[in-house]
Design a protein around this motif. Structure first.
Motif, PDB file in Angstrom:
ATOM      1  N   VAL A 123       0.849  -1.198   0.000  1.00  0.00           N
ATOM      2  CA  VAL A 123       0.000   0.000   0.000  1.00  0.00           C
ATOM      3  C   VAL A 123       0.879   1.241   0.000  1.00  0.00           C
ATOM      4  O   VAL A 123       1.663   1.457   0.932  1.00  0.00           O
ATOM      5  CB  VAL A 123      -0.890   0.028   1.275  1.00  0.00           C
ATOM      6  N   SER A 124       0.761   2.036  -1.050  1.00  0.00           N
ATOM      7  CA  SER A 124       1.500   3.295  -1.072  1.00  0.00           C
ATOM      8  C   SER A 124       0.843   4.225  -2.073  1.00  0.00           C
ATOM      9  O   SER A 124       0.742   3.889  -3.259  1.00  0.00           O
ATOM     10  CB  SER A 124       2.965   3.056  -1.460  1.00  0.00           C
ATOM     11  N   LYS A 125       0.424   5.378  -1.595  1.00  0.00           N
ATOM     12  CA  LYS A 125      -0.203   6.351  -2.504  1.00  0.00           C
ATOM     13  C   LYS A 125       0.809   6.818  -3.539  1.00  0.00           C
ATOM     14  O   LYS A 125       0.547   6.811  -4.732  1.00  0.00           O
ATOM     15  CB  LYS A 125      -0.728   7.539  -1.687  1.00  0.00           C
ATOM     16  N   SER A 126       1.985   7.198  -3.062  1.00  0.00           N
ATOM     17  CA  SER A 126       2.993   7.738  -3.977  1.00  0.00           C
ATOM     18  C   SER A 126       3.692   6.641  -4.772  1.00  0.00           C
ATOM     19  O   SER A 126       4.194   6.876  -5.859  1.00  0.00           O
ATOM     20  CB  SER A 126       4.049   8.504  -3.186  1.00  0.00           C
ATOM     21  N   GLY A 127       3.723   5.452  -4.200  1.00  0.00           N
ATOM     22  CA  GLY A 127       4.496   4.375  -4.825  1.00  0.00           C
ATOM     23  C   GLY A 127       5.986   4.674  -4.758  1.00  0.00           C
ATOM     24  O   GLY A 127       6.779   4.102  -5.516  1.00  0.00           O
ATOM     25  N   ALA A 128       6.381   5.547  -3.853  1.00  0.00           N
ATOM     26  CA  ALA A 128       7.788   5.970  -3.829  1.00  0.00           C
ATOM     27  C   ALA A 128       8.350   6.010  -2.415  1.00  0.00           C
ATOM     28  O   ALA A 128       9.355   6.668  -2.173  1.00  0.00           O
ATOM     29  CB  ALA A 128       7.900   7.353  -4.476  1.00  0.00           C
ATOM     30  N   THR A 129       7.705   5.343  -1.489  1.00  0.00           N
ATOM     31  CA  THR A 129       8.157   5.401  -0.095  1.00  0.00           C
ATOM     32  C   THR A 129       9.167   4.284   0.146  1.00  0.00           C
ATOM     33  O   THR A 129       8.867   3.099  -0.082  1.00  0.00           O
ATOM     34  CB  THR A 129       6.935   5.280   0.838  1.00  0.00           C
ATOM     35  N   ALA A 130      10.355   4.656   0.612  1.00  0.00           N
ATOM     36  CA  ALA A 130      11.465   3.696   0.680  1.00  0.00           C
ATOM     37  C   ALA A 130      11.124   2.469   1.532  1.00  0.00           C
ATOM     38  O   ALA A 130      11.425   1.332   1.153  1.00  0.00           O
ATOM     39  CB  ALA A 130      12.706   4.393   1.230  1.00  0.00           C
ATOM     40  N   VAL A 262      -2.872  10.491  16.302  1.00  0.00           N
ATOM     41  CA  VAL A 262      -1.642  11.291  16.440  1.00  0.00           C
ATOM     42  C   VAL A 262      -1.125  11.673  15.056  1.00  0.00           C
ATOM     43  O   VAL A 262      -0.772  12.832  14.796  1.00  0.00           O
ATOM     44  CB  VAL A 262      -0.573  10.513  17.242  1.00  0.00           C
ATOM     45  N   GLN A 263      -1.099  10.710  14.132  1.00  0.00           N
ATOM     46  CA  GLN A 263      -0.604  11.035  12.792  1.00  0.00           C
ATOM     47  C   GLN A 263      -1.508  12.063  12.111  1.00  0.00           C
ATOM     48  O   GLN A 263      -1.051  13.039  11.516  1.00  0.00           O
ATOM     49  CB  GLN A 263      -0.499   9.781  11.924  1.00  0.00           C
ATOM     50  N   LEU A 264      -2.816  11.814  12.215  1.00  0.00           N
ATOM     51  CA  LEU A 264      -3.778  12.711  11.567  1.00  0.00           C
ATOM     52  C   LEU A 264      -3.582  14.146  12.066  1.00  0.00           C
ATOM     53  O   LEU A 264      -3.493  15.093  11.285  1.00  0.00           O
ATOM     54  CB  LEU A 264      -5.201  12.222  11.878  1.00  0.00           C
TER      55      LEU A 264
END
Ligand code: PA5
Length: 421
Positions: A123-130, A262-264
């Motif tokens: 799962v990754s919106k950007s598809g670019a998270t290391a 917390v993240q939100l």
């Protein structure tokens, strides 16, 4: 159902009246942005998206063999599903989250899994998270090595509809892929396939979850007096001079909900405003009753630098009566015949009172019970609260430049000549 209690903040009803025009202005400003396709307000529409829900349901039914579900994702791509799955998983499917890059737990997980019964969801919106790409490399390789050509059936991707490495992989390999709408950002994506897909495998009642979220939408658009998200946004706004906002949940099932909140809150609101001022309050997670034996001492007698929010269920889904045990009448007799939930409730009320009497600013959000409906309502309510606060504090609640800077810096470290571990 969600109910706000401000009995220990007697000045609040008057303040709410006085701030009416400001709140309505904030809502108007937020809703005006809906017309802009770049506005990242798509989370408001997710509870209505029955077509995606149908597709997810079909996919779940077509894959009854899944015994282990491995979610590869981080931040907004993991916290929501984790909070809900741990509360409502009654399916027998075991869930595992790779939202880190520590090798030992990854190796331990791989050694314990049967690839033939495992579904991996990257799962990754950007598809670019290391972190997520690293986990994908490991699990893709593992599936290929163990399953040969059948590996494709064991990998499902949740990502941007067009862009990024995950979308490209799905197209190249013909993999099943679900889309996170363009205008939905990570921490606002729990009701998109980011959450719905894993939760379908957890056997959660997704209709009820979305129905609860629709109720939050209804209230966010309602006149001022009934507008629960504007009320709690104002509570946060009035206490913005206090650097800390504690989010304390009285439910073991919802133990990961504070991390989601917390993240939100922090990632949306901890920013520079239009004039360059640093803005934001620091959300601190807490769990009742466990943190009564850890943080509550400080919450009561430490600095008066906090707004404390308690989230307390009003009813148990099923209570457990405490039996009478001979020989323990002296120490435990007061518990005999009481429900375990009665004890939980008494502890929450005791904490509420103890904090208020000590001069701490505290309010409670009562959940009718820990059900998909009530929790769906709560999640969407908190998203509205955050979006309203973005307007009140003059920040864009939907970007995260600080997070992205760290992502870019990580790459430069890895690519730096001579860089060693
Ligand atoms: O809320 C956010 O946008 C972030 O926390 C992201 O969810 C997190 O950085 C992961 O990003 P992505 O889903 O693009 O892998």
């Amino acid at each position: 159902m969600l109910r706000l209690d401000t009995r220990f903040l007697p000045d609040f009803p008057q303040a709410f009246k006085e701030h009416g025009p400001l709140l309505l202005q904030a809502r108007e400003a937020l809703l005006a942005k809906r017309k802009d396709p770049q506005s990242m307000l798509g989370w408001m529409d997710l509870p209505e998206d029955t077509e995606t829900l149908r597709r997810i349901r079909r996919y779940r039914e077509a894959n009854p063999w899944v015994e282990d579900f491995v979610l590869l994702g981080i931040g907004g791509s993991a916290l929501g599903p984790k909070a809900l799955e741990s509360a409502f998983n009654e399916s027998g499917v075991r869930f595992h989250y790779v939202d880190h890059v520590e090798p030992e737990p990854v190796l331990r997980l791989l050694r314990g899994l049967d690839p033939r019964k495992t579904l991996v969801n990257a799962v990754s919106k950007s598809g670019a998270t290391a972190e997520t790409l690293a986990a994908l490399l490991v699990f893709l390789n593992w599936l290929r090595e163990n399953l040969g050509e059948d590996w494709r059936r064991h990998l499902v991707l949740t990502t941007d509809p067009r862009r990024g490495a995950l979308r490209a992989l799905a197209e190249k390999e013909g993999l099943e892929a679900f889309s996170i709408p363009d205008n939905v950002g990570g921490r606002f994506s729990v009701l998109s396939p980011v959450g719905l897909l894993p939760l379908a495998f957890a056997g959660m009642d997704l209709e009820a979850l979305l129905m609860g979220a629709r109720k939050a939408n209804e209230l966010a658009l309602a006149p001022l007096e009934e507008n629960l998200p504007l009320k709690t946004a104002l509570l946060q706004h009035l206490h913005r001079h206090l650097p800390i906002t504690v989010f304390m949940v009285y439910s073991e099932r919802l133990k990961y909900l504070p991390a989601w909140f917390v993240q939100l809150h922090d990632e949306s609101l901890g920013k520079r405003d239009g004039e360059g001022n640093r803005v934001g309050t620091t959300a601190v997670p807490a769990l009742g009753p466990q943190d009564q034996h850890a943080q509550v001492q400080l919450f009561r007698e430490g600095p008066l630098d906090k707004l404390i929010v308690l989230v307390v269920p009003e009813r148990a889904t099923e209570d457990l009566l405490l039996p009478q045990v001979e020989g323990l009448e002296g120490e435990a007799g007061y518990l005999f015949g009481k429900g375990l939930f009665q004890l939980l409730k008494a502890e929450a009320e005791a904490t509420y009172q103890a904090l208020a009497e000590a001069g701490q600013r505290v309010y409670t959000l009562y959940l009718s019970e820990v059900s998909p409906y009530a929790v769906g309502w709560l999640l969407q309510h908190l998203m509205w609260q955050t979006a309203f606060l973005g307007e009140l504090w003059g920040v864009n609640a939907f970007d995260q430049p600080g997070v992205e800077l760290v992502k870019r810096l990580t790459l430069t470290f890895l690519e730096r000549p001579g860089y060693e571990f």
